[in-house]
Design an enzyme around this catalytic site. Structure first.
Site, short mmCIF file in Angstrom:
data_model
loop_
_atom_site.label_atom_id
_atom_site.label_comp_id
_atom_site.label_asym_id
_atom_site.label_seq_id
_atom_site.Cartn_x
_atom_site.Cartn_y
_atom_site.Cartn_z
N LYS A 161 0.85 -1.20 0.00
CA LYS A 161 0.00 0.00 0.00
C LYS A 161 0.88 1.24 0.00
O LYS A 161 2.04 1.20 0.42
CB LYS A 161 -0.94 0.03 1.21
CG LYS A 161 -0.28 0.13 2.60
CD LYS A 161 0.07 1.54 3.05
CE LYS A 161 0.91 1.54 4.31
NZ LYS A 161 1.63 2.75 4.58
N PRO B 61 9.33 -3.78 -0.90
CA PRO B 61 10.55 -3.42 -0.17
C PRO B 61 10.38 -3.60 1.35
O PRO B 61 9.33 -3.28 1.90
CB PRO B 61 10.74 -1.93 -0.51
CG PRO B 61 9.95 -1.71 -1.76
CD PRO B 61 8.83 -2.69 -1.75
N ALA C 127 3.99 -1.11 3.93
CA ALA C 127 3.25 -2.13 4.67
C ALA C 127 3.63 -3.56 4.29
O ALA C 127 2.79 -4.45 4.33
CB ALA C 127 1.73 -1.93 4.52
N GLY D 96 5.43 -5.79 5.94
CA GLY D 96 5.21 -6.69 7.08
C GLY D 96 3.73 -6.94 7.31
O GLY D 96 3.30 -8.07 7.54
N ALA E 199 1.33 -6.65 5.10
CA ALA E 199 0.81 -7.44 3.97
C ALA E 199 1.09 -8.92 4.21
O ALA E 199 0.24 -9.77 3.95
CB ALA E 199 1.46 -6.99 2.66
N ASP F 246 -1.91 -1.43 9.96
CA ASP F 246 -2.16 -1.47 8.51
C ASP F 246 -2.73 -2.82 8.06
O ASP F 246 -3.10 -2.96 6.89
CB ASP F 246 -0.86 -1.23 7.73
CG ASP F 246 -0.32 0.18 7.92
OD1 ASP F 246 -1.11 1.07 8.29
OD2 ASP F 246 0.88 0.38 7.68
O1 C5P Z 1 0.56 -0.60 14.33
P1 C5P Z 1 1.97 -0.84 13.97
O2 C5P Z 1 2.54 -2.03 14.70
O3 C5P Z 1 2.22 -0.90 12.51
O4 C5P Z 1 2.77 0.42 14.49
C1 C5P Z 1 4.18 0.42 14.59
C2 C5P Z 1 4.57 1.61 15.44
O5 C5P Z 1 4.28 2.82 14.73
C3 C5P Z 1 3.81 1.72 16.73
O6 C5P Z 1 4.45 0.99 17.75
C4 C5P Z 1 3.87 3.21 16.99
O7 C5P Z 1 5.14 3.56 17.51
C5 C5P Z 1 3.79 3.80 15.60
N1 C5P Z 1 2.40 4.17 15.20
C6 C5P Z 1 1.81 5.27 15.78
N2 C5P Z 1 0.55 5.64 15.42
C7 C5P Z 1 -0.13 4.95 14.47
C8 C5P Z 1 0.47 3.82 13.85
C9 C5P Z 1 1.74 3.45 14.25
O8 C5P Z 1 2.40 5.93 16.65
N3 C5P Z 1 -1.34 5.33 14.11
#
Ligand code: C5P
Length: 294
Positions: A12, A94, A100, A102, A104, A136
């Site tokens: 994405k 990549p 995204a 990971g 995906a 995501d």
């Molecule tokens: O949700 P995901 O594991 O992809 O998020 C990775 C990191 O990105 C989270 O631990 C957080 O530090 C940051 N994040 C955030 N706000 C979001 C999405 C991600 O702060 N809406």
């Protein structure tokens, strides 16, 4: 039960990514537009006694933190199944590129194992499980074009008015999403809500791709550029080509929107000749889906 299942899990990009100040749980409230691309990883799952994961096409070490393995374990826990699986992921997206990859892979494993193990979970049940793995993941399952709010897991589909032709400048050195959000907070410490994305949503439903000019925006670009001045330089070189240039997610991938496939091909060729690593993609594409099951 099936013997083996193959799934395509698309990357994405965010056409708009507006960020607010962090919530009490540390996540940032977002107003974003997600768009999936016809650039995908292939996830093969087959029956086995134990869970195992092999990555093909990248030199990432597999450990217990891997999101694809965590997705498989979460599905085992959620359904109480004691089946195993041999999972093979052939990477094209990549790694740590802001596309995204990971998430995906986690979405692909959820869809693949739900089919392999005959679990019968609905897409919304998979999305709920997926949202615990990463913000995501629900969009990676759904695909297409969608507005994302909350931390990105709250989705409303948009009916696209046209297809988009993209040139992606990828970079071998990935970026850490938490580090980019942390830098965002340092640069913008005052409490604030994420800005509106109404204008771009209206333009996406319009009839012409030219309506998107000037509307692609990413609040994580400035913090990402602070952490990686080389990406700022590449962005500035690319700026002005195509209709618009935007950093994808938390970077470092830079996405250039073009008026046509032909324009994108010419631009991609020129950037390659300049020594950049470039991919081509079209969006929106379908979400994570099964392509073979037997
Ligand atoms: O949700 P995901 O594991 O992809 O998020 C990775 C990191 O990105 C989270 O631990 C957080 O530090 C940051 N994040 C955030 N706000 C979001 C999405 C991600 O702060 N809406």
């Amino acid at each position: 039960m099936k013997n083996s299942v193959t799934v395509h899990a698309p990357a994405k990009i965010n056409l708009a990514l507006r960020v607010g100040s962090p919530r009490p749980d540390g996540f940032h409230p977002l107003n974003t537009v997600f768009c999936s691309l016809d650039l995908y990883d292939v996830i093969d799952v087959e029956q086995a006694d134990e869970l195992s994961l092999e990555l093909v096409g990248c030199d990432l070490e597999v450990d217990e933190h891997n999101l694809a393995l965590r997705a498989a374990r979460a599905l085992q826990t959620r359904t109480g199944t004691n089946h195993g699986a041999r999972i093979t992921i052939t990477k094209t997206i990549p790694v740590a590129g802001g596309m995204a990859g990971g998430s995906a892979n986690a979405a692909g494993v959820l869809v693949g194992l739900n089919e392999l193990w005959d679990l019968g979970l609905t897409t919304s049940e998979l999305a709920e499980l997926g949202s615990e793995l990463g913000s995501d993941v629900p969009f990676c399952l759904m695909g297409g074009l969608a507005i994302g709010t909350s931390r990105g897991e709250n989705l409303v589909p948009i009916r696209p008015g046209f297809f988009q032709s993209w040139v992606l400048i990828v970079n071998d050195e990935g970026m850490s999403t938490p580090a980019v959000f942390k830098k965002y907070d340092e640069l913008r410490p005052e409490p604030h809500e994420p800005a509106s994305i109404e204008e771009i949503v209206a333009a996406l439903q319009g009839s012409s791709i030219d309506g998107l000019a000037g509307l692609l925006v990413n609040d994580l670009a400035e913090p990402a550029f602070h952490l990686r001045p080389d990406i700022r330089r590449t962005f500035e070189r690319a700026h002005g080509s195509g209709i618009a240039t935007v950093l994808s997610g938390s970077g470092p991938t830079i996405a250039i929107l073009c008026t046509s496939d032909q324009e994108a091909d010419v631009l991609a060729e020129g950037l390659r000749n300049d020594g950049m690593r470039v991919l081509r993609a079209v969006g929106p594409a379908v979400g994570t889906h099964i392509v073979r099951s037997n």
